[in-house]
Design an enzyme around this catalytic site. Sequence first.
Site, PDB file in Angstrom:
ATOM      1  N   LYS A 116      76.244  -4.075  44.596  1.00 13.08           N
ATOM      2  CA  LYS A 116      76.581  -5.333  45.264  1.00 13.08           C
ATOM      3  C   LYS A 116      77.749  -6.047  44.579  1.00 13.08           C
ATOM      4  CE  LYS A 116      71.827  -6.374  46.734  1.00 13.08           C
ATOM      5  NZ  LYS A 116      71.641  -6.002  48.101  1.00 13.08           N
ATOM      6  N   GLU A 200      74.000 -15.716  43.257  1.00 19.15           N
ATOM      7  CA  GLU A 200      74.681 -16.254  44.437  1.00 19.15           C
ATOM      8  C   GLU A 200      74.170 -17.636  44.748  1.00 19.15           C
ATOM      9  OE1 GLU A 200      74.014 -13.784  47.847  1.00 19.15           O
ATOM     10  OE2 GLU A 200      75.489 -12.302  47.185  1.00 19.15           O
ATOM     11  N   HIS A 235      62.282 -11.058  51.926  1.00 15.69           N
ATOM     12  CA  HIS A 235      63.624 -10.486  52.134  1.00 15.69           C
ATOM     13  C   HIS A 235      63.589  -9.139  52.838  1.00 15.69           C
ATOM     14  CE1 HIS A 235      65.029 -13.769  49.723  1.00 15.69           C
ATOM     15  NE2 HIS A 235      64.323 -13.378  48.697  1.00 15.69           N
ATOM     16  N   ARG A 297      74.825   3.684  56.088  1.00 14.04           N
ATOM     17  CA  ARG A 297      73.897   4.634  56.717  1.00 14.04           C
ATOM     18  C   ARG A 297      73.442   4.057  58.046  1.00 14.04           C
ATOM     19  NH1 ARG A 297      69.670   1.304  56.123  1.00 14.04           N
ATOM     20  NH2 ARG A 297      69.512   0.165  54.162  1.00 14.04           N
TER      21      ARG A 297
HETATM   22  P1  ADP Z   1      68.683  -6.159  49.863  1.00 14.31           P
HETATM   23  O1  ADP Z   1      69.806  -5.203  49.666  1.00 14.31           O
HETATM   24  O2  ADP Z   1      67.698  -6.107  48.730  1.00 14.31           O
HETATM   25  O3  ADP Z   1      68.035  -6.051  51.192  1.00 14.31           O
HETATM   26  P2  ADP Z   1      70.382  -8.371  50.666  1.00 14.31           P
HETATM   27  O4  ADP Z   1      71.517  -8.763  49.831  1.00 14.31           O
HETATM   28  O5  ADP Z   1      70.656  -7.569  51.885  1.00 14.31           O
HETATM   29  O6  ADP Z   1      69.316  -7.610  49.740  1.00 14.31           O
HETATM   30  O7  ADP Z   1      69.558  -9.664  51.076  1.00 14.31           O
HETATM   31  C1  ADP Z   1      68.309  -9.584  51.712  1.00 14.31           C
HETATM   32  C2  ADP Z   1      67.959 -10.882  52.388  1.00 14.31           C
HETATM   33  O8  ADP Z   1      67.913 -11.959  51.452  1.00 14.31           O
HETATM   34  C3  ADP Z   1      68.957 -11.353  53.423  1.00 14.31           C
HETATM   35  O9  ADP Z   1      68.712 -10.777  54.651  1.00 14.31           O
HETATM   36  C4  ADP Z   1      68.725 -12.859  53.440  1.00 14.31           C
HETATM   37  O10 ADP Z   1      67.614 -13.190  54.187  1.00 14.31           O
HETATM   38  C5  ADP Z   1      68.406 -13.168  52.015  1.00 14.31           C
HETATM   39  N1  ADP Z   1      69.618 -13.587  51.307  1.00 14.31           N
HETATM   40  C6  ADP Z   1      70.485 -12.787  50.679  1.00 14.31           C
HETATM   41  N2  ADP Z   1      71.478 -13.497  50.118  1.00 14.31           N
HETATM   42  C7  ADP Z   1      71.237 -14.790  50.393  1.00 14.31           C
HETATM   43  C8  ADP Z   1      71.886 -16.026  50.069  1.00 14.31           C
HETATM   44  N3  ADP Z   1      72.973 -16.064  49.320  1.00 14.31           N
HETATM   45  N4  ADP Z   1      71.349 -17.169  50.538  1.00 14.31           N
HETATM   46  C9  ADP Z   1      70.212 -17.152  51.263  1.00 14.31           C
HETATM   47  N5  ADP Z   1      69.554 -16.041  51.575  1.00 14.31           N
HETATM   48  C10 ADP Z   1      70.041 -14.859  51.158  1.00 14.31           C
END
Ligand code: ADP
Length: 652
Positions: A116, A200, A235, A297
């Site tokens: 990431k 973040e 999440h 993917r």
């Molecule tokens: P993973 O790869 O573990 O699935 P992601 O980065 O895709 O993690 O984030 C998963 C979820 O977490 C997102 O779909 C969202 O709901 C929440 N999320 C991620 N980043 C943020 C953020 N900066 N602020 C609020 N919610 C977030």
Amino acid sequence: MFKSVLIANRGEIACRIMRTAKRMGMRTIAVYSQADANALHVKLADEAHLIGPAPAAQSYLVIDKIITAAKASKAECIHPGYGFLSENTTFAKACADNGIVFVGPPPSAIEAMGLKDRAKALMEKAGVPVVPGYHGDKQDAAFLKRKAYEIGYPVLIKAVAGGGGKGMRRVDKHADFDDALEGAMREAQNSFGDARVLIEKYVTAPRHIEMQVFADSHGNAIHLNERDCSLQRRHQKVIEEAPAPGMSAALRAEMGAAAVAAAKAAGYVGAGTIEFIADGAGGLKSGGFWFMEMNTRLQVEHPVTEAITGLDLVEWQFRIADGEKLPLAQAEVPLDGHAVEARLYAEDPERSFLPSTGKLIALEFPRGEGLRVDTGVEAGDEVTPFYDPMIAKLIAHASSREAALDRLADALEATTVIGPRSNAGFLSRLCRAPDFRAGAFDTGFIDAHLADLGAGPQPLDHEAIAFGAQALIERERELLSERTASYDSPWDADDGFQLSGTRRLIVPIVAEGHKLNAEVVYEAGEAKVSVEGAAPAADATAIATDDAVFVLRHGRQTRLAARDLSLSEDSEASGGGLIRAPMHGKVLALLVEQGASVARGQRLAIIEAMKMEHTLTASIDGTVAEIAASVGAQIAEGAKVMVITGSANGGE
Ligand code: ADP
């Protein structure tokens, strides 16, 4: 086009890929672990190769074994599905080194997007908006804590190597940062072998909106519209839909352009997803979205895109892997109606959504127009603790969002899952939740509505139990007469069934672990059953096995059995202080020592199961009288972890 494909995956996605591959005339080759010898994906394939024992680390994740199977079966290409090796560069390279086409992006693109922190840096350079935060190399706790303070709370700690919401912690207060960081790093290390994190800004009222992109090897890239995956728990996506409620054509074009720019910056080829977090406060708006990550993917939720575009994304993946150009230009991509997908899981919403393993005693799905069910299991199969406990995906498509949600809710209510518990009832209530239907939701929706959605402990359904007791009495007469011979049983051969007049009998049962009595009133040759005054439900279904009856009512399963009065019940003897493992897993940490005094609610131990950590807490105030588990050991569901003796009675 390829003549053969090996699918390096299992379950519903392996079956789904095979469907398209067969339609395209390919010979389909499955791989399977010992636990999957009788699995549906093995039955569907033209040939299948055993690649090792049940744990994925010894089978589905072993690159050499998969390459060996591909060579033995002369597979021209390998489709990795999602999860497992789908985003593993070493695997993609191994395919190429062995002259087998990897149906996915080039290793360099997987690598560019794999972590990431690096992905965010690349996107910043390409002019794609990213969430403000820290994604540098420094990882010492004090430094990260300072960064969190500078970014401003709430913040989100994310594992750099993360996926599936693991290693992620939201922190609202500076004082909570240290604990959250420790937990995130430990989970990241356990799940990904990489403890590094980034921080973040937490977007308030966040909507998860992702763009499906496709790129070919001739330099073309387009998007196939967005999906809204804001309904999440921990999440993890629960319900996904396309298009996103409240999305305008102009904003779609803006997000689509950012997504295509992201794919091009990564040198992308094939199917990919650019995940954005959008600020949903006051509605979606221009400039109000930021890149989170790219999944290199096919996604679990790809069927909603297929429904609204009428395209087969797996077919596109094969064509592009074979060197063809994108079949459509951006302006030709259809968007027709609305589609919603629900992920049906073997899990228990009433017990914190713990995975619920065991044999699928019954499994039936409705059929109908605008309804698609993707599954990898059938009745008789076992949901094991080795893999993700998803049972199926149900996808409804209709001309409007309302109609699609109705169709999906109806389908979920008409689904039968017996054996493991499922989230079917929870999902259908979600589809019918008024605020969700009105478009007033963000990623916090599920957590904020758990009680209305029927998650968390629920009172016993006595009507369902009475229905089950009736089934027990009607169908299990013989079996029960053996077991309950020691008391006055209504089904002993010589108990005077035919006597005239009214006769009342009490039948001891156990329902969901609760001891109850079913009352049977015989009158004029008819037996009327009730439990706690409740008559049998008219809208339930029951299935009886050798030792239990399973009742399904409104998507909720109630299990009951006859009660053997001679059994001693240990939970009573221990005064509620017996701490058991809620599921099969590994003891990660013991947080107290023998002899320690503990307060009700205090954390006692951490158990890891299915890569998730579960904290066991003290149910009473007292003293740790016994510790029956050791750190690092595997522990079975229901096994004793420790015993707390209550402080009131001062021990045994
Ligand atoms: P993973 O790869 O573990 O699935 P992601 O980065 O895709 O993690 O984030 C998963 C979820 O977490 C997102 O779909 C969202 O709901 C929440 N999320 C991620 N980043 C943020 C953020 N900066 N602020 C609020 N919610 C977030």
